[in-house]
Motif scaffolding. Structure first.
Motif, PDB file in Angstrom:
ATOM      1  N   LEU A 187      -0.588   1.155  -6.374  1.00  0.00           N
ATOM      2  CA  LEU A 187      -1.062   3.110  -7.483  1.00  0.00           C
ATOM      3  C   LEU A 187       0.015   2.589  -7.879  1.00  0.00           C
ATOM      4  N   PHE A 188       0.560   2.210  -8.577  1.00  0.00           N
ATOM      5  CA  PHE A 188       1.626   2.354  -9.857  1.00  0.00           C
ATOM      6  C   PHE A 188       0.591   1.915 -10.890  1.00  0.00           C
ATOM      7  N   ASN A 189      -0.098   0.140 -10.623  1.00  0.00           N
ATOM      8  CA  ASN A 189      -1.595  -0.196 -11.575  1.00  0.00           C
ATOM      9  C   ASN A 189      -1.586   1.339 -11.948  1.00  0.00           C
ATOM     10  N   TYR A 190      -2.447   2.035 -10.708  1.00  0.00           N
ATOM     11  CA  TYR A 190      -3.852   2.889 -11.396  1.00  0.00           C
ATOM     12  C   TYR A 190      -2.848   4.090 -12.165  1.00  0.00           C
ATOM     13  N   ILE A 191      -1.644   4.449 -11.542  1.00  0.00           N
ATOM     14  CA  ILE A 191      -0.589   5.969 -12.214  1.00  0.00           C
ATOM     15  C   ILE A 191      -0.818   5.456 -13.059  1.00  0.00           C
ATOM     16  N   SER A 192      -0.279   4.191 -13.052  1.00  0.00           N
ATOM     17  CA  SER A 192       0.677   4.086 -15.005  1.00  0.00           C
ATOM     18  C   SER A 192      -0.521   4.350 -16.502  1.00  0.00           C
ATOM     19  N   SER A 221      -5.549   9.862  -8.716  1.00  0.00           N
ATOM     20  CA  SER A 221      -6.216   9.419  -7.776  1.00  0.00           C
ATOM     21  C   SER A 221      -6.286   8.557  -6.957  1.00  0.00           C
ATOM     22  N   THR A 222      -7.153   9.627  -6.332  1.00  0.00           N
ATOM     23  CA  THR A 222      -7.830   9.558  -5.057  1.00  0.00           C
ATOM     24  C   THR A 222      -8.343   8.365  -4.714  1.00  0.00           C
ATOM     25  N   PRO A 223      -9.265   7.915  -5.982  1.00  0.00           N
ATOM     26  CA  PRO A 223     -10.211   6.075  -5.338  1.00  0.00           C
ATOM     27  C   PRO A 223      -9.020   5.316  -5.405  1.00  0.00           C
ATOM     28  N   ALA A 224      -7.928   5.443  -6.214  1.00  0.00           N
ATOM     29  CA  ALA A 224      -6.698   4.093  -6.126  1.00  0.00           C
ATOM     30  C   ALA A 224      -6.088   4.407  -4.065  1.00  0.00           C
ATOM     31  N   LEU A 225      -6.095   5.817  -3.969  1.00  0.00           N
ATOM     32  CA  LEU A 225      -5.205   5.800  -2.420  1.00  0.00           C
ATOM     33  C   LEU A 225      -6.407   5.404  -1.515  1.00  0.00           C
ATOM     34  N   ALA A 226      -7.546   5.843  -1.979  1.00  0.00           N
ATOM     35  CA  ALA A 226      -8.485   5.836  -0.522  1.00  0.00           C
ATOM     36  C   ALA A 226      -9.093   4.399  -0.208  1.00  0.00           C
ATOM     37  N   SER A 227      -8.859   4.008  -1.438  1.00  0.00           N
ATOM     38  CA  SER A 227      -9.303   2.043  -1.542  1.00  0.00           C
ATOM     39  C   SER A 227      -8.192   1.338  -0.736  1.00  0.00           C
ATOM     40  N   PHE A 228      -6.477   1.773  -0.463  1.00  0.00           N
ATOM     41  CA  PHE A 228      -5.275   1.209  -0.095  1.00  0.00           C
ATOM     42  C   PHE A 228      -5.381   1.939   0.960  1.00  0.00           C
ATOM     43  N   ALA A 229      -6.962   3.320   1.365  1.00  0.00           N
ATOM     44  CA  ALA A 229      -5.842   3.466   2.670  1.00  0.00           C
ATOM     45  C   ALA A 229      -6.977   2.372   4.156  1.00  0.00           C
ATOM     46  N   TYR A 295     -15.578   4.820  -3.452  1.00  0.00           N
ATOM     47  CA  TYR A 295     -13.952   4.236  -3.340  1.00  0.00           C
ATOM     48  C   TYR A 295     -13.234   3.139  -4.083  1.00  0.00           C
ATOM     49  N   PHE A 296     -13.567   2.249  -3.316  1.00  0.00           N
ATOM     50  CA  PHE A 296     -13.242   1.124  -2.899  1.00  0.00           C
ATOM     51  C   PHE A 296     -13.071   0.097  -4.401  1.00  0.00           C
ATOM     52  N   VAL A 297     -14.080   0.176  -4.745  1.00  0.00           N
ATOM     53  CA  VAL A 297     -14.625  -0.846  -5.794  1.00  0.00           C
ATOM     54  C   VAL A 297     -14.098  -0.126  -7.236  1.00  0.00           C
ATOM     55  N   ARG A 298     -14.767   1.031  -6.837  1.00  0.00           N
ATOM     56  CA  ARG A 298     -13.342   1.797  -7.785  1.00  0.00           C
ATOM     57  C   ARG A 298     -11.992   2.113  -8.215  1.00  0.00           C
ATOM     58  N   GLY A 299     -11.766   2.060  -7.108  1.00  0.00           N
ATOM     59  CA  GLY A 299     -10.343   2.067  -7.249  1.00  0.00           C
ATOM     60  C   GLY A 299      -9.587   0.995  -7.160  1.00  0.00           C
ATOM     61  N   LEU A 300      -9.786   0.013  -6.527  1.00  0.00           N
ATOM     62  CA  LEU A 300      -9.307  -1.589  -7.284  1.00  0.00           C
ATOM     63  C   LEU A 300      -9.339  -1.260  -8.622  1.00  0.00           C
ATOM     64  N   LEU A 301     -10.707  -1.684  -9.556  1.00  0.00           N
ATOM     65  CA  LEU A 301     -10.820  -1.835 -10.824  1.00  0.00           C
ATOM     66  C   LEU A 301     -10.357  -0.495 -12.068  1.00  0.00           C
ATOM     67  N   ALA A 302      -9.929   0.603 -11.908  1.00  0.00           N
ATOM     68  CA  ALA A 302      -9.766   1.507 -12.041  1.00  0.00           C
ATOM     69  C   ALA A 302      -8.368   1.648 -12.748  1.00  0.00           C
TER      70      ALA A 302
END
Lengths: 307, 475
Positions: A187-192, A221-229, A295-302
């Motif tokens: 989540l840090f990666n995404y949020i930062s 950060s929904t995509p990142a949250l969803a992918s980690f979920a 969200y999965f791929v988006r969340g990981l890469l975004a």
């Protein structure tokens, strides 16, 4: 002209190669699963005597397919034994419904709690300035490489002292602890990487950190949250070890995986039920995966590829 | 550039996450079903066969002698002052057997008011160590592997039962060989709750009789019978030793059975505790006796390839083909769990005692069983331990035909006809010895010995194998 033709030809060949390769890989990966699926409709005697492909080589055997395994898994096995007087007694064994509820009780909080905490932490690491920020972050990242197995006994001792052993709270906390490092890091990666302008303008408008987090960070950060979920959900759902140690195997708390393992029987004589059991337990993770996978791929890469 | 590294890191993290998920699996993986399952106790009063409904109301001193009318169990040996107390038990028996264990406590609970709660998990062997280290062990544990219990005793996780169980009482309830097996480091580490008989050979009854075959009484007769079957165009034996991580244990059982039949019980004991080397002539001879059956391609259905690749649970299946693809299968009593559903023991398939080789050593029996050990010392747990020393405590399981009660006061009348023979074989044994590989240290008994069997079937040299097994003994 000829040049264009040969180009088209080349394209065609490479298309065939790529698609053919992909098809072959998918086929190799899917066949065993399909075999298990077919086997889940066959009786144990059939499974041990002939392969699942028999239904294709000898289509007449298709009539022997039945739902007995699913029935046994869902409603409980029927035990038949002889009493000394010679008459038969029948009894129903435990079924999966209770442990299904237990699994849900474990998995939902054990997914939500770490995500919430990790999102707060990630925001703090990314957008708040406080002393020791870098050091704490390095510590979190370092925890990623600590295998959870080495924490089992110390945590268990503490739980015993606190009387938490065998409660759902114990396993929520355990999964939260084991899941947090990865969650925080992802989540840090995404949020930062969220645009600085948005957050600064919110500040100028007088928003507090909390408002920014709730109104801006979480929705963005929904995509990142969803992918980690998805990650956390699958991990907790499939977990056997942590549940065994902290939750125990009493019927009122035991999770699906334990029940599934016990279905096999003490000597492993009923392994054929695992085929049906696997497809039943697979159902929930599949639903979760497909509902969140966009969200999965988006969340990981975004966040990581964006400048 | 930075972003690329981040992607890479993310991927790595993901992988490590996935890997750690995978890694945890083996730790928790079900123990191969090597040995017998922990079974349940069958307790009875000396005279036996009657419903255990005798609930004499008065509480009595726990040490009081059992003297009640014949056929009734004397409940007054137990105290009723622990009403409402809970005792937890855990073991590797799951599913049907777990249900029966819980049932077997019902009468006891009714009288004493103590609630015993058994929970089974196939990972018991791993879990109980973790729980003991974490000071969260269950009150009672069912141990099918004496080696593991010994380990627990060494770490002082187990209560010495001689502190409250009367020695004379134990002597009355158990044969000496069982008591010897329960003595670990000078402590009574547990009480035997159930037994499995391993020295059995299974055969398909109708075809066996139709072909005019007779149940052999000696080893030579059994070999002669095998030869006759080959001459008739049949294959005598079905053998399969595949059992995932525990592949090979079927072979170690054979070796142990042959050891008991070709050398003295004292030598067997020396062998299991490491004094008699695998390279000694006795052990070597046992391998050679076995190889006359195993390595003879005419004798074994599918030959050595089938031995190595057939899961032990599937290996008796050819007995039930029509006509049978093989006629003999040596395996413990629990193999009935793996027979086709409609196969009836007694009419479709039956068993005989694996015949003796040397008359000098009588009729030895190889078996296994489960010890119940006590991990937390509380008065109500002591009460349950005491109950477990009576055959009556395993009666429910005996009646269901899933196990044999090793206590002397268990009655043969409890067993369904098909299973009564197991108990008879056990009771009539001249010598009883426990599955040797379970007594040896894990590195040998659950390691080198197993893999040695696989190498042997694979055709590796015997001397070389025996040497490497010896080398695996912990120094």
């Amino acid at each position: 002209m000829g040049n264009a033709n040969s180009l088209r030809q080349q394209r065609l060949i490479s298309d065939i190669l790529v698609n053919g390769g992909l098809f072959l890989l998918c086929f190799i990966w899917t066949v065993p699963t399909f075999g298990v699926f077919v086997s889940s409709f066959r009786t144990r005697d059939d499974i041990s005597q002939t392969g699942w492909w028999t239904i294709f080589t000898n289509p007449a055997t298709i009539t022997t397919l039945n739902l007995e395994n699913y029935n046994n898994v869902l409603t409980g096995k029927e035990y038949v034994y002889k009493s000394p007087s010679g008459d038969e007694r029948r009894e129903k064994g435990p079924n999966l419904s209770q442990s299904f509820m237990n699994s849900l009780t474990v998995v939902i909080p054990a997914t939500v709690i770490p995500i919430l905490i990790a999102a707060f932490a990630a925001y703090g690491f990314a957008w708040m300035r406080f002393p020791g920020r870098k050091m704490f972050f390095v510590m979190v990242v370092a925890l990623l490489v600590v295998p959870l197995q080495i924490a089992l006994i110390p945590v268990l001792r503490d739980y015993t002292k606190l009387g938490l052993n065998g409660t759902f709270l114990a396993i929520w906390l355990a999964h939260t602890g084991f899941g947090l490092p990865l969650a925080t890091y992802l989540l840090f990666n995404y949020i930062s990487q969220l645009p600085r302008d948005i957050i600064e303008s919110a500040f100028i408008d007088g928003a507090s950190h909390f408002t920014i987090f709730i109104r801006l960070i979480l929705p963005l950060s929904t995509p990142a949250l969803a992918s980690f979920a998805i990650f956390q959900f699958l991990w907790v759902w499939n977990d056997l070890l942590v549940a065994l140690v902290f939750l125990g195997s009493k019927p009122d708390v035991s999770v699906l995986q334990q029940q599934l393992q016990n279905l096999v029987g003490t000597k492993g004589q009923d392994w054929h039920l695992l085929t049906a059991g696997a497809f039943i337990t697979m159902f929930v993770p599949l639903v979760v995966f497909f509902s969140l996978q966009r969200y999965f791929v988006r969340g990981l890469l975004a966040g990581s590829v964006k400048g | 550039m930075r972003t690329k590294i981040l992607v890479l890191l993310t991927v790595l993290m993901t992988m490590s996450f996935v890997l750690s998920a995978c890694a945890s699996a083996p730790t928790a993986a079900p123990k191969p079903t090597n040995t017998p399952v922990p079974a349940e106790p069958t307790a009875t009063t000396a005279a036996a066969a009657a419903e255990p409904t005798a609930t004499t109301a008065t509480a009595a001193e726990p040490t009081k002698e059992t003297k009640v009318e014949a056929g009734k169990f004397d409940w007054t040996v137990f105290s009723t002052e622990f009403k409402g107390k809970k005792v937890s038990a855990s073991g590797p028996a799951v599913d049907q057997q777990a249900m029966l264990i819980n049932k077997s406590f019902e009468e006891f609970e009714k009288y004493t008011g103590i609630e015993v709660d058994y929970e089974g998990t196939r990972d018991f062997e791993t879990l109980v160590l973790v729980q003991s280290e974490g000071k969260a062990a269950p009150d009672l544990g069912y141990f099918a592997q004496p080696g593991l219990l010994k380990n627990m005793v060494k770490k002082s996780f187990v209560v010495d039962l001689s502190t409250f169980l009367d020695k004379e009482h134990l002597k009355k309830q158990y044969k000496q060989s069982w008591l010897d097996l329960a003595m670990m480091d000078g402590k009574v580490a547990g009480v035997w709750h159930n037994a499995d008989v391993k020295s059995l050979v299974w055969y398909p009854v109708p075809e066996f009789e139709k072909a005019g075959y007779k149940v052999p009484q000696t080893w030579e007769e059994m070999i002669a019978l095998s030869d006759k079957m080959v001459k008739d165009g049949n294959t005598p034996w079905c053998i399969g030793i595949e059992s995932s991580g525990a592949t090979g244990w079927v072979g170690t059982d054979w070796i142990e059975d042959i050891m008991l039949r070709t050398t003295s019980p004292e030598n067997y004991d020396k062998w299991t505790n490491g004094q008699l080397k695998f390279e000694s002539p006795e052990v070597k001879n046992a391998f050679q006796v076995m190889s006359k059956i195993w390595l003879n391609p005419d004798y074994v259905y599918g030959g050595t390839t089938a031995i190595l690749t057939t899961p032990f649970g599937d290996s008796p299946t050819p007995l039930f083909d029509n006509p049978p693809k093989c006629f003999l299968h040596r395996q413990a009593s629990f193999i009935t769990n793996f027979f086709p559903k409609d196969a009836k023991v007694g009419t479709d398939v039956n068993y005989f005692y694996l015949p003796p080789i040397d008359a000098k050593y009588g009729k030895p029996v190889l078996g296994s069983g489960a010890l119940v050990a006590m991990m937390n010392d509380r008065p109500e747990v002591r009460e349950v331990m005491k109950w477990l020393t009576y055959g009556e405590s395993g009666r429910v399981e005996a009646e269901a035909g899933v196990q044999i009660a090793p206590q002397n006061d268990a009655s043969l009348d409890w067993y369904p006809p098909a299973q009564r023979g197991f108990a008879e074989i056990l009771m009539n044994a001249d010598t009883f010895r426990f599955d040797g590989s379970d007594l040896m240290p894990g590195a040998v008994g659950a390691g080198a010995f197993w893999t040695g069997m696989v190498d042997y079937v694979n055709g590796q040299g015997l001397d070389e194998i025996l040497k490497s097994i010896d080398a695996a003994w912990p120094k």
